[in-house]
Design an enzyme around this catalytic site. Structure first.
Site, short mmCIF file in Angstrom:
data_model
loop_
_atom_site.label_atom_id
_atom_site.label_comp_id
_atom_site.label_asym_id
_atom_site.label_seq_id
_atom_site.Cartn_x
_atom_site.Cartn_y
_atom_site.Cartn_z
N ASP A 3 0.88 -1.16 0.00
CA ASP A 3 0.00 0.00 0.00
C ASP A 3 0.92 1.22 0.00
O ASP A 3 2.12 1.12 0.28
CB ASP A 3 -0.95 -0.01 1.22
C1 BGC Z 1 -4.91 3.35 0.05
C2 BGC Z 1 -5.04 2.33 -1.05
C3 BGC Z 1 -4.88 3.00 -2.37
C4 BGC Z 1 -3.57 3.73 -2.42
C5 BGC Z 1 -3.33 4.48 -3.72
C6 BGC Z 1 -3.66 4.15 -0.09
O1 BGC Z 1 -3.62 5.14 0.85
O2 BGC Z 1 -4.95 2.71 1.30
O3 BGC Z 1 -6.27 1.69 -0.96
O4 BGC Z 1 -4.96 2.04 -3.39
O5 BGC Z 1 -3.52 4.68 -1.39
O6 BGC Z 1 -4.13 5.59 -3.81
#
Ligand code: BGC
Ligand code: BGC
Length: 995
Positions: free
Chosen positions: A376
């Site tokens: 993530d």
């Molecule tokens: C989120 C993810 C997301 C990623 C990209 C993160 O903060 O938890 O779900 O895919 O950002 O935007």
């Protein structure tokens, strides 16, 4: 044994010390990478030879191996500190102060350590699993791995590293972008959110959120939504879609992101996730199952985001991990998912993106995952440790801080391979996994995926960073080069393929009818029904109330990432939201639906009624009142909601509005219909029993077709068939102590103990005999269904264990010499963009020699493994269950038939004789069937009247097994009897049979 938390404290400290500072010329900026003691936390804490799987508790060993490892970690720690000390040498005074500071810090931190040690939770320690099982062991991926190996064999070290590391936040068009290998025509991969549509893009569809999809219980619709979503991604040039989400699973009903997933049950999540993945991937786009795993709340999900130096630790036992939270991921892997995103939080005090048990062990060994694990965004917290624990790709590429350009991989990974701290085999596996996934999805087909510049015009055709046609190519850097970044390609589909139709159908089928007294619904477009009309010559009067009935006055996309609760709620907020292309507002759709010759519609679209509210309300025959509850991802805070909700009540005075409307509607005689848009369960007790509140519709999060889908239900064009994907309690406490968000940390590393184990949502209510307001799986229809004739057919005899693990195919192998470090240097005259992450190193001077500690370990492979999703025998059909469903009402409708399994009572493990506890019942299957109403002139039971459909379920070995922590396998009880129940909700189960 040193307490786990003291390591966390050290890590907090180290990550600060090690955070590369440009000006520290005597500290190689990446020294931290190969000498960061915390990187080895898993190794340091656990001895695999002495791992008691049952409790995840660790016993200490004094064996040689351990002593050797210990010694080398000590050296490594010293190595990291010494350069810092040297810098004080010039003045004694400076040294004294620094020493004092260090002493004070050490004291403080160790005090925390002692505290933490004393309160170390039982499941607070994660066991090790090394090394990373290699991709390419599953027959279904053989061709792709062959092709991938051909390509990867030709790659240089830096080319390989380029594929594993994002180029940095907003360096290219998508929220995540990898580096390409232009020489071999391997593209820069575009990764884009998210689970309900294409984030930061134009001309796309705002689909209903996951929770609405879960509420449809319609497998075919789940697939179709995924497919339409995948097609939009492909047409926008997106290789990897960052969805579906199946974690958070919903342990805490107030959890900020529960709505991105499909509901609080592993089977519902698992089926919906698998259907979505198949849909997305059938369009040739890689799906991402996220967030793996146990990121159940927003507060403290990330280090520093919430002020704590480390993220929260979800402390959980092995059985619950398997039976609840990892289950939907197993289904995703079984569906062939190309990517999995590890989450921000820690699990048993080891970050999810460097937790070897979770990544190497459960995911890659036991579940046989063949794709790649991506972090993530900034969930990666270490360099070497995450590589060894099984992370394959770091996103967005930056290091410990947002957009810092100081990657923990990139050049640091290049160096770690050169100095031996990450074996080149591991790097080869990372890259091969990514490249194989690319082949597996057919993304090498240049007709569908045109080559990228300069060879073609492929790649993303939109920019996440501007709505203008011309924009910066690398907005995160100092580079001012511009080009066409938005081509405004319309991907919403046309004619019969217009995706808005799927949105409307999902939203309508995902609307749950909770109450419908006196059959007040469906409404008649002409207002009065024939009976009511008698003797009245006035128009039928309808009042519509509440801000949620209209679109935000500032515009449907006024708040970035939908980060506010203004106007009608069509999605939650955060990276999982999109810009609405349009948003059908409920009030307009309802107005339009009524016949204005005979119906007069008034509205008051605020949540506070005017002073003349009596006059406004007393004239109405019916009042439709709207209210909502919103939440979202924790980086946005709105109206006192920091991601997670603060309570389970309606927001913005919704409860009061409903009560006020109910009180005065038609001078107390009017009938009230309540419509709720919500991210999750809401406590309804403040008004649900008021006698003139006749109908309640839970419309969840409908997406762009909100008003239309609501009208479909209100007027009966679609017979409601949504069922709750969670329980609605009478009060928040009824969900149990484990259901509470931790809003305040008690600890430097917030510790969240999942002590309720398997007992979340309906399992908790059932166990504790608590009456919910509306149970999991509940939903009404405009017709009545009747179930009969359950038949349970066994196909095999009971036996405790699945067949022994089959050996898979052989993963590709590569030469293992370490290349000449000089080959990794920046090419001469290279133009570097600021903060852009490259794989090259600037100098070869500090390439030392390190020994990879994990080479000393070979964790035993799991008997539960052997193919994608686990041992194939776990998916052998053991029982077929069938039943008949008859429509005994007046209109056609869709029935959601649910199957629950109760494991044998008073069962004792056959080997240990110890009792095994089981939930009263667990969902194991569901089917949605269309059943026509009985045709006129036919009498049920006499001449065949009453339309009937057969429903069939297949129960697998896994469905009928529990995770045995001692045997580390799925075990089917062979004594006692299973009860198989079939019905329309978790508490309405008219049919039962035994096996
Ligand atoms: C989120 C993810 C997301 C990623 C990209 C993160 O903060 O938890 O779900 O895919 O950002 O935007
Ligand atoms: C980004 C999101 C990301 C979040 C992480 C935001 O600024 O837009 O993609 O999920 O930060 O905290």
């Amino acid at each position: 044994m040193p307490p786990v938390e003291s390591h966390e404290l050290r890590r907090g400290k180290y990550s600060k010390i090690d955070a590369p500072a440009e000006d520290e010329t005597d500290t190689p900026s990446r020294l931290s990478f190969d000498s960061n003691a915390s990187s080895y936390e898993d190794l340091d804490e656990f001895d695999p030879l002495n791992y008691d799987a049952g409790t995840l508790k660790q016993k200490r060993s004094t064996g040689d191996l351990r002593a050797r490892r210990k010694a080398s970690f000590k050296d490594a720690e010293l190595g990291a500190k010494s350069p810092k000390r040297r810098r004080c040498a010039p003045t004694k005074m400076c040294c004294g102060l620094v020493l004092l500071f260090v002493a004070a810090t050490v004291l403080l931190l160790s005090a925390g350590g002692i505290w933490a040690w004393r309160s170390a939770p039982e499941d607070g320690q994660s066991p090790p699993f090394y090394p990373t099982p290699k991709g390419g062991s599953d027959a279904k991926w053989v061709e792709s791995y062959k092709k991938a190996a051909e390509l990867v064999k030709q790659m240089t070290l830096v080319e390989k590293v380029n594929i594993t590391t994002g180029t940095g936040w907003s360096m290219q068009m998508c929220v995540g972008n990898t580096g390409p290998v232009p020489r071999l025509k391997f593209p820069a991969l575009c990764l884009q959110d998210g689970p309900l549509g294409i984030r930061f893009a134009d001309n796309i569809t705002a689909f209903p959120a996951g929770i609405t999809v879960g509420a449809t219980w319609n497998k075919e619709l789940m697939y179709r939504r995924g497919k339409a979503h995948g097609k939009e991604a492909r047409l926008k040039g997106i290789h990897i879609l960052l969805g579906p989400a199946m974690g958070p699973l919903g342990r805490m009903p107030a959890g900020g992101r529960n709505w991105e997933g499909f509901g609080t049950d592993p089977v519902l999540q698992g089926v919906a996730a698998a259907q979505t993945i198949k849909g997305i991937q059938d369009e040739g786009v890689m799906a991402t199952a996220k967030h793996y795993v146990l990121n159940e709340q927003e507060h403290f999900r990330q280090a520093w985001e919430w002020g704590t130096p480390n993220a929260i630790s979800s402390n959980i036992d092995d059985r619950t991990t398997h039976e609840i939270y990892a289950w939907p991921f197993a289904e995703s892997v079984r569906a062939g998912v190309a990517s999995i995103m590890c989450s921000y939080n820690q699990v048993n005090n080891s970050y999810a993106c460097q937790n070897s048990k979770l990544l190497n062990g459960i995911l890659k060994d036991e579940l046989g995952f063949q794709g790649f694990v991506q972090s993530d965004w900034l969930a990666q917290r270490s360099g070497v440790a995450s590589a060894l624990a099984g992370l394959d790709m770091t996103m967005p590429g930056d290091g410990l801080k947002w957009a810092d350009g100081e990657s923990l991989w990139g050049p640091a990974l290049t160096k770690a391979v050169l100095n031996g701290s990450v074996p080149i085999e591991r790097l080869n596996d990372m890259v091969t996994r990514v490249v194989a996934a690319w082949y597996q999805l057919g993304q090498d087909n240049t007709e569908r995926w045109p080559l990228q510049p300069p060879d073609g015009d492929g790649g993303p055709n939109f920019s996440s960073w501007t709505h203008e046609e011309i924009g910066l190519l690398h907005p995160g850097s100092d580079d001012k080069t511009t080009g066409v970044v938005n081509k405004f390609i319309n991907v919403q589909g046309e004619g019969n393929d217009f995706h808005g139709q799927i949105v409307r159908q999902v939203a309508a089928e995902g609307t749950v009818l909770l109450k419908n007294d006196d059959h007040i619904l469906p409404l008649d477009r002409n207002g009065w029904t024939q009976d009511e009309k008698q003797g009245k010559d006035m128009k039928y009067r309808v009042g519509i109330f509440g801000e949620d009935a209209r679109v935000n006055a500032d515009g449907m996309n006024a708040c970035p990432d939908r980060g506010c609760n203004m106007g009608t709620l069509a999605s939650g907020w955060g990276s999982g939201a999109v810009d609405n292309p349009y948003l059908i507002e409920p009030v307009s759709a309802i107005r339009e639906a009524f016949n204005n010759e005979s119906v007069y519609v008034t509205d008051w679209l605020k949540n506070v009624l005017p002073n003349e509210r009596k006059e406004l309300l007393e004239d109405q025959d019916i009042c439709i009142v709207f209210a909502n509850a919103d939440a979202g991802e924790g980086y946005i805070k709105w109206g006192g909601v920091y991601g997670d909700r603060n309570d389970l009540y309606l927001q913005k005075n919704g409860d009061k509005l409903i009560r006020d409307v109910a009180k005065d509607c038609g001078a107390g005689k009017g009938k009230v219909i309540v419509v709720i848009h919500t991210v999750g369960p809401v406590v309804l007790e403040k008004w649900i029993d008021l006698p003139n509140i006749k109908a309640v519709l839970f419309a969840n999060l409908p997406g762009q077709e909100s008003g239309n889908s609501l009208v479909d239900i209100l007027f009966g064009d679609v017979n409601p068939s949504g069922h709750l994907p969670y329980t609605i309690a009478k009060k928040e406490d009824d969900y149990g102590p484990g259901s509470k968000i931790m809003y305040l940390p008690k600890n430097l590393v917030p510790q969240q103990n999942f002590t309720e184990g398997l007992y979340i949502d309906y399992r908790y209510f059932d166990k504790n005999n608590i009456a919910p307001r509306y149970e999991f799986g509940f939903g009404l229809s405009y017709t009545v269904f009747h179930l009969s004739s359950i038949i349970v057919t066994p196909h095999v005899n009971k036996s405790p264990l699945p067949a022994p693990r089959r050996s898979g195919v052989k993963p590709p192998t590569y030469p293992t010499e370490i290349p000449d470090p000089k080959s990794a240097l920046f090419p001469p005259d290279f133009r570097k963009l600021s903060k852009y992450i490259y794989p090259y190193i600037s100098s070869t001077d500090d390439i030392g020699k390190h020994e990879d500690q994990t080479l000393l370990i070979q964790s035993p492979l799991s008997q539960a493994g052997g193919a994608q999703g686990g041992n194939p025998d776990l998916y052998t059909t053991v029982l077929t269950v069938s039943a008949s469903v008859t429509n005994i009402g007046l209109v056609d409708g869709d029935a959601v038939v649910q199957l629950y399994v109760s494991f044998p009572q008073d069962y004792k493990d056959e080997e240990t004789g110890k009792p095994v506890d089981f939930p009263i019942r667990v969902l194991r299957g569901f089917e949605k069937v269309h059943v026509e109403a009985q045709k006129q002139g036919l009498v049920p039971g006499v001449n065949g009247g009453g339309n009937k459909q057969l429903v069939k379920f297949e129960l697998t070995r896994k469905d009928l097994s529990y995770w045995d922590v001692r045997r580390q396998n799925w075990v089917m009880p062979t004594t006692g009897e299973f009860t198989i129940s079939v019905g329309f909700s978790s508490r309405d189960l008219p049919l039962q049979d035994k096996w």
